[in-house]
Scaffold this motif. Structure first.
Motif, short mmCIF file in Angstrom:
data_model
loop_
_atom_site.label_atom_id
_atom_site.label_comp_id
_atom_site.label_asym_id
_atom_site.label_seq_id
_atom_site.Cartn_x
_atom_site.Cartn_y
_atom_site.Cartn_z
N ARG A 105 -1.11 -9.64 -2.34
CA ARG A 105 -0.11 -8.55 -2.02
C ARG A 105 -0.66 -7.34 -2.55
NH1 ARG A 105 4.56 -9.56 0.76
NH2 ARG A 105 4.82 -12.08 1.22
N LEU A 106 -0.89 -6.15 -2.03
CA LEU A 106 -1.28 -5.00 -2.63
C LEU A 106 -0.52 -3.97 -2.60
CD1 LEU A 106 -4.60 -5.00 -0.42
CD2 LEU A 106 -4.29 -5.79 -2.78
N PRO A 107 -0.46 -2.79 -3.34
CA PRO A 107 0.35 -1.70 -3.56
C PRO A 107 0.16 -1.02 -2.27
CG PRO A 107 -1.63 -1.13 -4.92
CD PRO A 107 -1.66 -2.54 -4.47
N VAL A 108 1.17 -0.19 -1.92
CA VAL A 108 1.12 0.53 -0.63
C VAL A 108 1.48 1.90 -0.67
CG1 VAL A 108 2.66 0.70 1.60
CG2 VAL A 108 2.33 -1.48 0.71
N VAL A 109 0.81 3.01 0.01
CA VAL A 109 1.13 4.25 0.15
C VAL A 109 1.42 4.41 1.73
CG1 VAL A 109 0.12 6.58 0.19
CG2 VAL A 109 -0.59 5.20 -1.78
N ILE A 110 2.61 4.97 1.98
CA ILE A 110 3.23 5.46 3.13
C ILE A 110 2.99 6.90 3.22
CG2 ILE A 110 5.18 5.54 4.56
CD1 ILE A 110 6.11 3.13 3.20
N GLU A 111 2.35 7.32 4.35
CA GLU A 111 2.22 8.63 4.43
C GLU A 111 2.63 9.23 5.89
OE1 GLU A 111 -1.77 11.99 4.83
OE2 GLU A 111 -1.98 9.69 4.71
N TYR A 112 3.51 10.36 5.56
CA TYR A 112 4.18 11.19 6.63
C TYR A 112 3.25 12.41 6.99
CZ TYR A 112 7.55 8.11 4.89
OH TYR A 112 8.50 7.01 4.59
N ILE A 113 3.25 12.86 8.34
CA ILE A 113 2.38 13.93 8.71
C ILE A 113 2.83 15.25 8.70
CG2 ILE A 113 1.00 14.36 10.85
CD1 ILE A 113 1.21 11.25 11.43
N GLY A 114 2.02 16.12 8.60
CA GLY A 114 2.40 17.47 8.74
C GLY A 114 3.25 18.12 10.15
N TYR A 115 3.72 19.14 10.29
CA TYR A 115 4.38 19.72 11.51
C TYR A 115 3.28 19.86 12.61
CZ TYR A 115 7.76 22.73 13.68
OH TYR A 115 8.72 23.27 14.63
N GLY A 116 3.70 19.36 13.83
CA GLY A 116 2.93 19.35 15.02
C GLY A 116 1.87 18.14 15.07
N GLY A 117 1.65 17.40 13.99
CA GLY A 117 0.61 16.63 14.09
C GLY A 117 1.08 15.10 14.71
N GLY A 118 0.06 14.31 14.72
CA GLY A 118 0.73 12.82 15.30
C GLY A 118 -0.52 11.86 14.66
N ARG A 119 -0.33 10.75 14.70
CA ARG A 119 -1.09 9.78 14.11
C ARG A 119 -2.62 9.74 14.38
NH1 ARG A 119 -0.68 3.60 16.11
NH2 ARG A 119 -0.89 4.06 18.47
N GLY A 120 -2.78 10.31 15.41
CA GLY A 120 -4.28 10.44 15.66
C GLY A 120 -4.81 9.15 16.19
N THR A 121 -6.18 9.12 15.95
CA THR A 121 -6.89 7.90 16.19
C THR A 121 -7.21 6.84 15.10
OG1 THR A 121 -9.04 8.90 16.13
CG2 THR A 121 -7.92 8.93 18.15
N PRO A 122 -7.20 5.50 15.25
CA PRO A 122 -7.19 4.64 14.10
C PRO A 122 -8.63 5.08 13.23
CG PRO A 122 -8.00 3.51 16.16
CD PRO A 122 -7.43 4.74 16.56
N GLY A 123 -8.64 4.95 11.81
CA GLY A 123 -9.52 5.01 10.99
C GLY A 123 -9.86 6.37 10.35
N GLU A 124 -8.91 7.44 11.01
CA GLU A 124 -9.22 8.84 10.68
C GLU A 124 -8.91 9.06 9.00
OE1 GLU A 124 -7.93 12.20 12.93
OE2 GLU A 124 -7.34 10.86 14.53
N ARG A 125 -8.08 8.41 8.39
CA ARG A 125 -7.62 8.48 7.09
C ARG A 125 -8.04 7.32 6.38
NH1 ARG A 125 -2.44 12.71 7.27
NH2 ARG A 125 -2.98 13.55 9.38
N LEU A 126 -8.85 7.30 5.48
CA LEU A 126 -9.42 6.18 4.76
C LEU A 126 -9.32 6.25 3.36
CD1 LEU A 126 -12.67 5.64 6.84
CD2 LEU A 126 -10.48 4.64 7.27
N ARG A 127 -8.81 7.22 2.87
CA ARG A 127 -8.92 7.53 1.23
C ARG A 127 -8.13 6.40 0.64
NH1 ARG A 127 -7.98 13.98 1.05
NH2 ARG A 127 -9.88 14.59 1.98
N TRP A 128 -6.93 6.23 1.13
CA TRP A 128 -5.89 5.55 0.23
C TRP A 128 -6.54 4.14 0.35
CZ3 TRP A 128 -3.42 7.28 -3.52
CH2 TRP A 128 -2.96 8.61 -3.50
#
Length: 321
Positions: free
Chosen positions: A81-104
């Motif tokens: 079991r790993l720690p979790v970061v939940i991220e919410y998106i800025g105004y007008g944006g969507g989740r996009g395509t898988p793999g766009e945000r990899l930092r966390w």
């Protein structure tokens, strides 16, 4: 862009009198209870992506009214079991395509990105979650949808989605439910403030240049959109000023911040013309936690600290989760 607001010394002491309805807590308890009663178990499946060193999954969970909301889960390829970061998106944006945000995920966290209902066509690579609710008259954008009644206001649905996502994450077999942080920039920062106030299972909050705070001041003084959507609405609906700001008092980040008792790291850009620095400090200075800090970027606008601030977040969160 010059400084857009008060001097820093005044900002650090800025504690405005922001209206808070007497039934604020009861309203949110009832809202969340109604949607939780309709929630189904989250679903997740492998996403189509060439990324092979991390696991990327398509998430479907129950939000406001039991409506299904999409997201991405990106996580390391290791057991436990790993720690979790939940991220919410800025105004007008969507989740996009898988793999766009990899930092966390690349830093060892389960990263969960929530699609924002009805948004996704303003920037980025799109969203996948509709908002099936109508509205009476509204200006273009999302800020005035249903604004004449608190029950109908757009952000009632979004904030409920955000809180119920925490419920869904706590049920994931690879998530450590005692180590969940929330973050997001701009609108995502405002959503993270609301989620941290409304869900006791959140261990840390990192709102980045957060939007949706101190509506009265922001609508009157912010030179750029999206707050100007409300200004334009009220320039037409002149008889609804008190009604509108009463609705907004149930969604003001200052009122949510008063209820945050967990560690919090904020950021602000003093040359921000989209989110006034005073609105950020109004929320930050209202926090109920002693473990609070704010990174000030004196010569930056709404972009804040960029990647430099993410490095600060990563170090700060590692000490707490």
């Amino acid at each position: 862009m010059p400084l857009t607001d008060l001097p820093l010394a005044e900002l650090r002491a800025f504690r405005p009198d922001v209206a808070e309805p007497a039934d604020f807590d009861a309203f949110w308890r009832g809202t969340l209870a109604e949607s939780r009663a309709l929630a189904a178990a989250p679903e997740f499946s492998a996403a189509a992506t060439p990324i092979g060193e991390l696991i990327v999954e398509d998430l479907l969970f129950s939000g406001f009214g039991g409506e299904r909301i999409r997201g991405w889960i990106t996580r390391p390829r290791r057991s436990g079991r790993l720690p979790v970061v939940i991220e919410y998106i800025g105004y007008g944006g969507g989740r996009g395509t898988p793999g766009e945000r990899l930092r966390w995920a690349a830093s060892g966290y389960v990263h969960v990105l929530m699609d924002t209902r009805g948004q996704g066509a303003g920037w980025g690579t799109g969203g996948d979650t509709p908002d099936p609710h109508g509205s009476d008259s509204a200006t273009p954008g999302y800020m005035t949808r249903g604004i004449s009644r608190r029950e109908d206001y757009y952000y009632r649905r979004v904030f409920t989605d955000a809180v119920l996502l925490v419920d869904a994450v706590r049920a994931l077999p690879y998530a450590d439910s005692s180590r969940i942080g929330v973050t997001g920039g701009s609108q995502g920062g405002g959503i993270s403030i609301a989620a941290a106030a409304l869900h006791p299972g959140i261990a840390a909050a990192m709102p980045d240049v957060p939007f949706l705070c101190h509506f009265r001041r922001s609508v009157a003084l912010t030179p750029e959109n999206p707050f100007r959507e409300i200004e334009r609405y009220l320039s037409v609906h002149r008889d609804r000023v008190d009604q509108v700001f009463h609705t907004l008092s149930y969604f003001d980040g200052v009122n949510f911040a008063r209820r945050i008792t967990r560690p919090a790291l904020f950021s602000v850009g003093l040359m921000d013309d989209i989110v006034l620095p005073s609105s950020v400090f109004a929320a930050y200075n209202s926090l109920a936690t002693e473990d609070a800090s704010i990174e000030v970027y004196e010569f930056n606008g709404h972009e804040g600290g960029g990647f430099s601030h993410w490095l600060r977040q990563a170090a700060w969160l590692a000490e707490r989760l």
